[in-house]
Design a protein around this motif. Structure first.
Motif, PDB file in Angstrom:
ATOM      1  N   VAL A  66       0.924  -1.220  -0.172  1.00 56.52           N
ATOM      2  CA  VAL A  66      -0.027   0.027   0.118  1.00 56.52           C
ATOM      3  C   VAL A  66       0.929   1.197  -0.058  1.00 56.52           C
ATOM      4  O   VAL A  66       0.641   2.065  -0.672  1.00 56.52           O
ATOM      5  CB  VAL A  66      -1.213  -0.004   1.126  1.00 56.52           C
ATOM      6  CG1 VAL A  66      -2.092  -1.205   1.145  1.00 56.52           C
ATOM      7  CG2 VAL A  66      -0.337  -0.041   2.501  1.00 56.52           C
ATOM      8  N   THR A  70      -0.989   4.984  -4.924  1.00 58.99           N
ATOM      9  CA  THR A  70      -1.697   6.470  -4.499  1.00 58.99           C
ATOM     10  C   THR A  70      -3.063   6.369  -4.401  1.00 58.99           C
ATOM     11  O   THR A  70      -3.693   7.045  -4.033  1.00 58.99           O
ATOM     12  CB  THR A  70      -1.602   7.053  -6.051  1.00 58.99           C
ATOM     13  OG1 THR A  70      -2.405   6.307  -6.929  1.00 58.99           O
ATOM     14  CG2 THR A  70      -0.102   7.375  -6.616  1.00 58.99           C
ATOM     15  N   ASN A  72      -6.003   5.114  -1.907  1.00 56.69           N
ATOM     16  CA  ASN A  72      -6.344   5.125  -0.303  1.00 56.69           C
ATOM     17  C   ASN A  72      -7.768   4.695  -0.014  1.00 56.69           C
ATOM     18  O   ASN A  72      -8.697   4.700  -0.639  1.00 56.69           O
ATOM     19  CB  ASN A  72      -6.057   6.609   0.021  1.00 56.69           C
ATOM     20  CG  ASN A  72      -5.568   6.880   1.723  1.00 56.69           C
ATOM     21  OD1 ASN A  72      -5.571   5.548   2.396  1.00 56.69           O
ATOM     22  ND2 ASN A  72      -5.584   7.756   2.083  1.00 56.69           N
ATOM     23  N   LYS A  74      -9.851   3.154   3.932  1.00 60.35           N
ATOM     24  CA  LYS A  74      -9.710   2.709   5.306  1.00 60.35           C
ATOM     25  C   LYS A  74      -9.671   1.132   5.249  1.00 60.35           C
ATOM     26  O   LYS A  74      -8.936   0.667   6.019  1.00 60.35           O
ATOM     27  CB  LYS A  74     -11.023   3.194   6.249  1.00 60.35           C
ATOM     28  CG  LYS A  74     -10.492   2.805   7.572  1.00 60.35           C
ATOM     29  CD  LYS A  74     -11.793   3.413   8.725  1.00 60.35           C
ATOM     30  CE  LYS A  74     -11.362   3.131   9.918  1.00 60.35           C
ATOM     31  NZ  LYS A  74     -12.248   4.014  10.890  1.00 60.35           N
ATOM     32  N   ASN A 129      -6.615  -0.566   6.480  1.00 60.12           N
ATOM     33  CA  ASN A 129      -5.216  -0.231   5.666  1.00 60.12           C
ATOM     34  C   ASN A 129      -4.258   0.184   6.726  1.00 60.12           C
ATOM     35  O   ASN A 129      -4.568   1.316   7.133  1.00 60.12           O
ATOM     36  CB  ASN A 129      -5.685   0.690   4.711  1.00 60.12           C
ATOM     37  CG  ASN A 129      -4.459   1.343   3.752  1.00 60.12           C
ATOM     38  OD1 ASN A 129      -3.493   1.012   3.903  1.00 60.12           O
ATOM     39  ND2 ASN A 129      -4.823   2.291   2.805  1.00 60.12           N
ATOM     40  N   ALA A 131      -1.943   2.211   6.020  1.00 62.99           N
ATOM     41  CA  ALA A 131      -1.409   3.220   5.568  1.00 62.99           C
ATOM     42  C   ALA A 131      -2.618   4.465   5.875  1.00 62.99           C
ATOM     43  O   ALA A 131      -2.310   5.573   5.521  1.00 62.99           O
ATOM     44  CB  ALA A 131      -0.909   3.488   4.170  1.00 62.99           C
ATOM     45  N   TRP A 132      -3.739   4.051   6.299  1.00 67.25           N
ATOM     46  CA  TRP A 132      -4.955   4.926   6.278  1.00 67.25           C
ATOM     47  C   TRP A 132      -4.674   6.107   7.413  1.00 67.25           C
ATOM     48  O   TRP A 132      -4.069   5.957   8.474  1.00 67.25           O
ATOM     49  CB  TRP A 132      -6.167   4.253   6.821  1.00 67.25           C
ATOM     50  CG  TRP A 132      -7.307   4.824   7.143  1.00 67.25           C
ATOM     51  CD1 TRP A 132      -7.802   5.205   8.384  1.00 67.25           C
ATOM     52  CD2 TRP A 132      -8.181   5.716   6.311  1.00 67.25           C
ATOM     53  NE1 TRP A 132      -8.934   6.160   8.313  1.00 67.25           N
ATOM     54  CE2 TRP A 132      -9.142   6.543   6.905  1.00 67.25           C
ATOM     55  CE3 TRP A 132      -8.265   5.595   4.967  1.00 67.25           C
ATOM     56  CZ2 TRP A 132     -10.239   7.000   6.497  1.00 67.25           C
ATOM     57  CZ3 TRP A 132      -9.189   6.397   4.421  1.00 67.25           C
ATOM     58  CH2 TRP A 132     -10.199   7.227   5.106  1.00 67.25           C
ATOM     59  N   LYS A 133      -4.922   7.157   6.751  1.00 66.20           N
ATOM     60  CA  LYS A 133      -4.950   8.356   7.585  1.00 66.20           C
ATOM     61  C   LYS A 133      -6.333   9.047   7.769  1.00 66.20           C
ATOM     62  O   LYS A 133      -6.830   9.423   6.447  1.00 66.20           O
ATOM     63  CB  LYS A 133      -3.716   9.287   7.022  1.00 66.20           C
ATOM     64  CG  LYS A 133      -2.487   8.661   7.397  1.00 66.20           C
ATOM     65  CD  LYS A 133      -1.496   9.831   6.456  1.00 66.20           C
ATOM     66  CE  LYS A 133      -0.059   9.317   6.588  1.00 66.20           C
ATOM     67  NZ  LYS A 133       0.488   7.852   6.032  1.00 66.20           N
ATOM     68  N   SER A 136      -7.762  11.764   4.703  1.00 60.13           N
ATOM     69  CA  SER A 136      -7.049  11.317   3.562  1.00 60.13           C
ATOM     70  C   SER A 136      -8.504  11.107   2.646  1.00 60.13           C
ATOM     71  O   SER A 136      -9.466  10.772   3.179  1.00 60.13           O
ATOM     72  CB  SER A 136      -6.234  10.358   3.391  1.00 60.13           C
ATOM     73  OG  SER A 136      -5.410  10.569   4.152  1.00 60.13           O
ATOM     74  N   ARG A 137      -8.271  11.399   1.316  1.00 58.84           N
ATOM     75  CA  ARG A 137      -9.248  11.231   0.410  1.00 58.84           C
ATOM     76  C   ARG A 137     -10.248   9.961   0.794  1.00 58.84           C
ATOM     77  O   ARG A 137     -10.328   8.834   0.802  1.00 58.84           O
ATOM     78  CB  ARG A 137      -8.654  10.458  -0.810  1.00 58.84           C
ATOM     79  CG  ARG A 137      -7.872  11.434  -1.693  1.00 58.84           C
ATOM     80  CD  ARG A 137      -7.374  10.925  -2.846  1.00 58.84           C
ATOM     81  NE  ARG A 137      -6.000  10.446  -2.408  1.00 58.84           N
ATOM     82  CZ  ARG A 137      -5.361   9.620  -3.151  1.00 58.84           C
ATOM     83  NH1 ARG A 137      -5.819   9.253  -4.134  1.00 58.84           N
ATOM     84  NH2 ARG A 137      -4.430   9.147  -2.662  1.00 58.84           N
TER      85      ARG A 137
END
Length: 137
Positions: A66, A70, A72, A74, A129, A131-133, A136-137
């Motif tokens: 991930v 690019t 994204n 959850k 995920n 890398a989930w923030k 974010s989108r």
């Protein structure tokens, strides 16, 4: 996480996961390749995938995959390449500038719609995920 590393690719799919949306993605792939003038456009569902490296556990592999993307979202679905192949699917590398680990899943030779009901059933294992923030989108 129930999935275990089996020596094959770790395959990650961002949403949507429903059969009708997987079919839509496969058709979009075919149309894009046809419009580009590809000689044999393919019906393939987009995923990202990578092979585990020495010392990596499943979460390490997922983070690396991930992290290359690019995309994204959850929730992501994870499945092994061997699991897909055991059900008759093919997994082929299809890298591009935006998604270096992009792959397509489909029924060989990708000339017919993939069996999206079966594919959706194989994408039932979902994890957050890594890398989930938020925001974010």
């Amino acid at each position: 996480m129930a999935m275990e590393l089996d020596g094959s690719e770790v395959v990650v799919r961002f949403s949507p996961f429903l059969p009708d949306r997987l079919l839509e993605n496969a058709i979009d792939t075919f149309v894009e390749e046809q419009e580009r003038g590809d000689a044999s456009p393919r019906y393939g569902v987009s995923v990202i995938a990578g092979t585990p490296e020495d010392g990596e556990d499943l979460l390490d592999v997922v983070r690396r995959i991930v992290g290359s993307s690019t995309l994204n979202g959850k929730k992501i679905a994870i499945v092994s390449g061997n699991t897909l192949r055991s059900q008759g699917f093919q997994l082929v590398a299809d890298p591009n500038a935006k998604e270096p680990l992009h792959h397509l899943v489909g029924d060989n030779p990708f000339s017919e719609h993939p069996r999206v009901d079966l594919l959706a059933s194989l994408l039932q294992e979902r994890i957050t995920n890594p890398a989930w923030k938020e925001g974010s989108r």
